[in-house]
Motif scaffolding. Structure first.
Motif, short mmCIF file in Angstrom:
data_model
loop_
_atom_site.label_atom_id
_atom_site.label_comp_id
_atom_site.label_asym_id
_atom_site.label_seq_id
_atom_site.Cartn_x
_atom_site.Cartn_y
_atom_site.Cartn_z
N LEU A 1 0.81 -1.22 0.00
CA LEU A 1 0.00 0.00 0.00
C LEU A 1 0.84 1.28 0.00
O LEU A 1 0.57 2.20 -0.79
N PRO A 2 1.89 1.41 0.84
CA PRO A 2 2.70 2.64 0.78
C PRO A 2 3.45 2.80 -0.54
O PRO A 2 3.72 3.91 -0.98
N LEU A 3 3.76 1.67 -1.20
CA LEU A 3 4.52 1.74 -2.46
C LEU A 3 3.64 2.13 -3.65
O LEU A 3 4.08 2.84 -4.55
N GLY B 1 0.16 3.08 -3.24
CA GLY B 1 -0.96 3.92 -2.87
C GLY B 1 -2.25 3.12 -2.77
O GLY B 1 -2.41 2.08 -3.42
#
Length: 370
Positions: free
Chosen positions: A145-147, A149
């Motif tokens: 998710l952080p990579l 979005g």
């Protein structure tokens, strides 16, 4: 010394796990190559509209075409391949969750990836491993998710549909075939273990318990169909003296020679077993007493005439007790007791003879050696 015994047992346990783990790793190697290759097209179709950077495509190719071989080598070289392969499966689940989040949860590629991984995990490890795989997938989603979005792509294109079809059709077929092969192997092993559990290891004949089971079946058949049968208990005369004089190796040879003789001279319907020690047992369905006596006396003569190259001076003989089925027998033990009494009479009246009891409980008759 205690440490030595512990280490030896631990080594044996590790070797058993290693053999089991290598077999699992080989099976999964093939299915992982196929599954990840097909999954590549499914994930690539889901990622293509999102225009991912080159490193993502490189990582995708690594996951699909290099990781299966690394996983197999990792498991094969591990001290406990079984545990290593479970770790590899959790890595597969983690990467599956990673790609699901990277595709922004596109419905068809997501459902295809997660459902087939779930099917694989529950087939290999049951519900506990399925839940462990779900946790690994969730961790993969959290890392991705952080990579990439947070996002959601609700539409599945025609390209994505056709890219997922091979995964939805070919991989379940391959997994089903692997499971079928495993079931076939397990079935064969089960039959082999059942045969071993019913067979005496030295003689290759039925063991005590299996022969008595067959005797009970024959007793019920005689009672139900009103037909005759005979049973024989066979004892090798002075077997302890043979062991003491010529050694246990010679004694084992004598037991095997008698076993071989029984196998060579019995009908398919006859049941031969090793009752215990130097005592053997026979079920002769449909054989009248007179014929049974002739058969057993012929067996006694043949066995007595055998020579032993290792021990030329060795002489062997048999005492045999016969009993025929009678409706007067209350149960199978009565029938067996008649044969046992006949054997006792043969042994106490000089040995090397056939003694028998008629089914009508008339007095015994003894056949002296010719």
């Amino acid at each position: 010394m205690a440490c030595v015994r512990f280490n030896g047992g631990d080594l044996a346990l590790t070797q058993r796990h290693a053999g089991k783990g290598l077999s699992l790793a080989r099976r999964l190697y093939t299915s992982r190559i196929l599954g990840l290759a097909l999954g590549f097209f499914c994930v690539a179709a889901g990622m293509y509209p999102l225009h991912p950077p080159p490193w993502v495509w490189a990582f995708m190719l690594f996951n699909a075409f290099i990781w299966p071989h690394l996983a197999f080598q990792w498991a094969r070289r591990s001290a406990v391949p079984f545990r290593a392969e479970h770790r590899n499966l959790l890595v597969d689940a983690f990467l599956g969750g990673f790609w699901v989040a990277a595709m922004h949860f596109n419905p068809l590629p997501t459902a295809t990836t997660l459902s087939l991984m779930a099917m694989n995990n529950i087939a290999l490890g049951g519900v506990p491993f399925f839940l462990a795989g779900c946790l690994a997938q969730a961790l993969g989603i959290v890392i991705a998710l952080p990579l990439f979005g947070a996002g959601f792509v609700p539409q599945t294109s025609a390209l994505q549909l056709y890219a997922c079809l091979p995964m939805l059709t070919l991989y379940p077929l391959a997994l089903g075939y692997i499971c079928y092969q495993q079931a076939t192997v397990l079935g064969r092993h089960k039959r082999e273990l059942l045969a071993l559990s019913r067979t005496d290891s030295l003689s290759g004949l039925l063991n005590h318990g299996a022969w008595k089971d067959q005797l009970d079946i024959e007793f019920q058949r005689c009672r139900r169909e009103h037909r005759g049968a005979a049973i024989a208990l066979i004892d090798i005369d002075h077997f302890k003296a043979i062991n003491d004089t010529y050694g246990h190796v010679a004694g084992d040879i004598v037991l095997r020679r008698l076993s071989k003789l029984l196998k060579q001279n019995l009908r398919m319907s006859d049941q031969a077993g090793r009752y215990g020690g130097d005592e053997f047992c026979l079920i002769l369905p449909g054989v009248p007493l007179e014929h049974a006596v002739e058969l057993m006396d012929s067996l006694r003569c043949r066995f007595g005439g055998l020579g032993y190259e290792q021990s030329p001076a060795l002489q062997v003989s048999l005492s045999i007790g016969l009993a025929t089925y009678s409706p007067e027998h209350g149960d199978v033990l009565d029938w067996l007791n008649d044969a046992d009494q006949a054997l006792y009479e043969a042994k106490t009246t000089g040995r090397n003879k056939v003694s028998y009891r008629r089914g009508d409980r008339s007095p015994k008759v003894q056949l002296s050696p010719s």
